[in-house]
Scaffold this motif. Structure first.
Motif, PDB file in Angstrom:
ATOM      1  N   ASN A 131       0.822  -1.217   0.000  1.00  0.00           N
ATOM      2  CA  ASN A 131       0.000   0.000   0.000  1.00  0.00           C
ATOM      3  C   ASN A 131       0.856   1.268   0.000  1.00  0.00           C
ATOM      4  N   LEU A 132       2.080   1.117  -0.478  1.00  0.00           N
ATOM      5  CA  LEU A 132       2.986   2.273  -0.609  1.00  0.00           C
ATOM      6  C   LEU A 132       3.067   2.678  -2.079  1.00  0.00           C
ATOM      7  N   LYS A 133       2.909   3.975  -2.333  1.00  0.00           N
ATOM      8  CA  LYS A 133       3.036   4.519  -3.689  1.00  0.00           C
ATOM      9  C   LYS A 133       4.058   5.643  -3.675  1.00  0.00           C
ATOM     10  N   VAL A 134       5.001   5.599  -4.618  1.00  0.00           N
ATOM     11  CA  VAL A 134       6.021   6.633  -4.736  1.00  0.00           C
ATOM     12  C   VAL A 134       5.983   7.184  -6.160  1.00  0.00           C
ATOM     13  N   ASP A 135       5.623   8.452  -6.298  1.00  0.00           N
ATOM     14  CA  ASP A 135       5.599   9.131  -7.598  1.00  0.00           C
ATOM     15  C   ASP A 135       6.914   9.898  -7.724  1.00  0.00           C
ATOM     16  N   CYS A 136       7.822   9.391  -8.557  1.00  0.00           N
ATOM     17  CA  CYS A 136       9.158   9.967  -8.644  1.00  0.00           C
ATOM     18  C   CYS A 136       9.184  11.286  -9.404  1.00  0.00           C
ATOM     19  N   ASP A 137       8.232  11.524 -10.292  1.00  0.00           N
ATOM     20  CA  ASP A 137       8.181  12.790 -11.012  1.00  0.00           C
ATOM     21  C   ASP A 137       7.639  13.905 -10.121  1.00  0.00           C
ATOM     22  N   ALA A 138       6.534  13.626  -9.450  1.00  0.00           N
ATOM     23  CA  ALA A 138       5.922  14.631  -8.565  1.00  0.00           C
ATOM     24  C   ALA A 138       6.567  14.640  -7.189  1.00  0.00           C
ATOM     25  N   ARG A 139       7.427  13.632  -6.915  1.00  0.00           N
ATOM     26  CA  ARG A 139       8.096  13.479  -5.624  1.00  0.00           C
ATOM     27  C   ARG A 139       7.084  13.458  -4.480  1.00  0.00           C
ATOM     28  N   CYS A 140       6.058  12.612  -4.669  1.00  0.00           N
ATOM     29  CA  CYS A 140       5.009  12.426  -3.674  1.00  0.00           C
ATOM     30  C   CYS A 140       5.024  10.982  -3.168  1.00  0.00           C
ATOM     31  N   GLU A 154      15.711  11.755   2.193  1.00  0.00           N
ATOM     32  CA  GLU A 154      14.823  10.637   2.535  1.00  0.00           C
ATOM     33  C   GLU A 154      14.121  10.123   1.289  1.00  0.00           C
ATOM     34  N   PHE A 155      13.621  11.060   0.472  1.00  0.00           N
ATOM     35  CA  PHE A 155      12.946  10.650  -0.754  1.00  0.00           C
ATOM     36  C   PHE A 155      13.901   9.929  -1.686  1.00  0.00           C
ATOM     37  N   SER A 156      15.113  10.449  -1.844  1.00  0.00           N
ATOM     38  CA  SER A 156      16.082   9.831  -2.757  1.00  0.00           C
ATOM     39  C   SER A 156      16.404   8.400  -2.345  1.00  0.00           C
ATOM     40  N   ILE A 157      16.552   8.165  -1.055  1.00  0.00           N
ATOM     41  CA  ILE A 157      16.855   6.812  -0.583  1.00  0.00           C
ATOM     42  C   ILE A 157      15.652   5.900  -0.802  1.00  0.00           C
ATOM     43  N   LEU A 158      14.451   6.388  -0.491  1.00  0.00           N
ATOM     44  CA  LEU A 158      13.252   5.580  -0.723  1.00  0.00           C
ATOM     45  C   LEU A 158      13.080   5.275  -2.208  1.00  0.00           C
TER      46      LEU A 158
END
Length: 223
Positions: A131-140, A154-158
């Protein structure tokens, strides 16, 4: 995402580097082809931006050596030449894209995003696990549709973890991928950021997704 930029015009090199860093990329930059080859011997990159006309070793020669060594990292060529023959030569050598100077930086960023999507065989830059979603373009980031605020690192590592979900990544590999050569930090920096991520991504949610593999590193996967 870690990028390499090789451009011998110092001012343009600096502007490209700052633009990419502002857009949350980790960047190593160099001013000639030999420096680019040295960087490529020491680190892995998600994409490479190469000027064709560079001293010591040209961008095309760097690209030839890269492809002959079996390195499939996406490459965007920069050049002041706009002839069909020049574009064909670059693409036939193994380039993934081609951008003529002067160019708009928004177009450069868009072309980088396209290369990264294509490399992963994806139609978008959204990654999901459980149930995890990572939008790399919008960084959400969302967990159970709940938005989660992350710092840039944190985002870059995730992002790196979810792009390699199911694969155990060593602390050294994570550090080398997220931070450039200018970084001078503590030896436990990756552990610190993983702890931050766990508090935000896993605490209060199921299933737990960030796992420690003792003596090896970390992996993002469903238990």
């Amino acid at each position: 995402m870690r990028l390499l930029i090789a451009e011998d015009e110092k001012d343009l090199n600096q502007v490209i580097t700052k633009t990419l860093q502002k857009n949350h990329y980790s960047v190593d930059s160099c001013l000639d082809g030999q420096e680019a080859l040295d960087c490529l011997d020491m680190a892995e990159y998600d994409a490479i931006i190469l000027d064709i006309m560079m001293p010591r070793v040209s961008g095309l020669e760097v690209l030839k050596k890269l492809r002959s060594a079996g390195n499939k990292t996406p490459v965007l060529l920069l050049t002041a030449r706009d002839s069909v023959q020049d574009r064909v030569a670059g693409l036939d050598t193994g380039a993934d894209d081609y951008l003529v100077k002067p160019f708009d930086f928004e177009e450069l960023l868009a072309r980088i995003r396209v290369m990264l999507r294509r490399e992963g065989g994806r139609i978008d830059n959204c990654y999901r696990i459980a149930n995890l979603k990572v939008d790399c373009d919008a960084r959400c980031v969302f967990r159970e549709d709940i938005p989660i605020a992350l710092s840039s690192k944190e985002f870059s590592i995730l992002e790196y973890l979810i792009c390699n979900q199911g694969i155990v990544l060593s602390r050294e590999k994570i550090e080398q991928h997220i931070w450039n050569y200018d970084y001078e930090g503590g030896s436990n920096v990756v552990d610190v950021y993983i702890r931050y991520l766990r508090k935000k991504i896993d605490d209060g949610f199921t299933p737990k997704l960030i796992h420690t593999v003792r003596g090896a590193g970390y992996v993002l996967k469903e238990a």
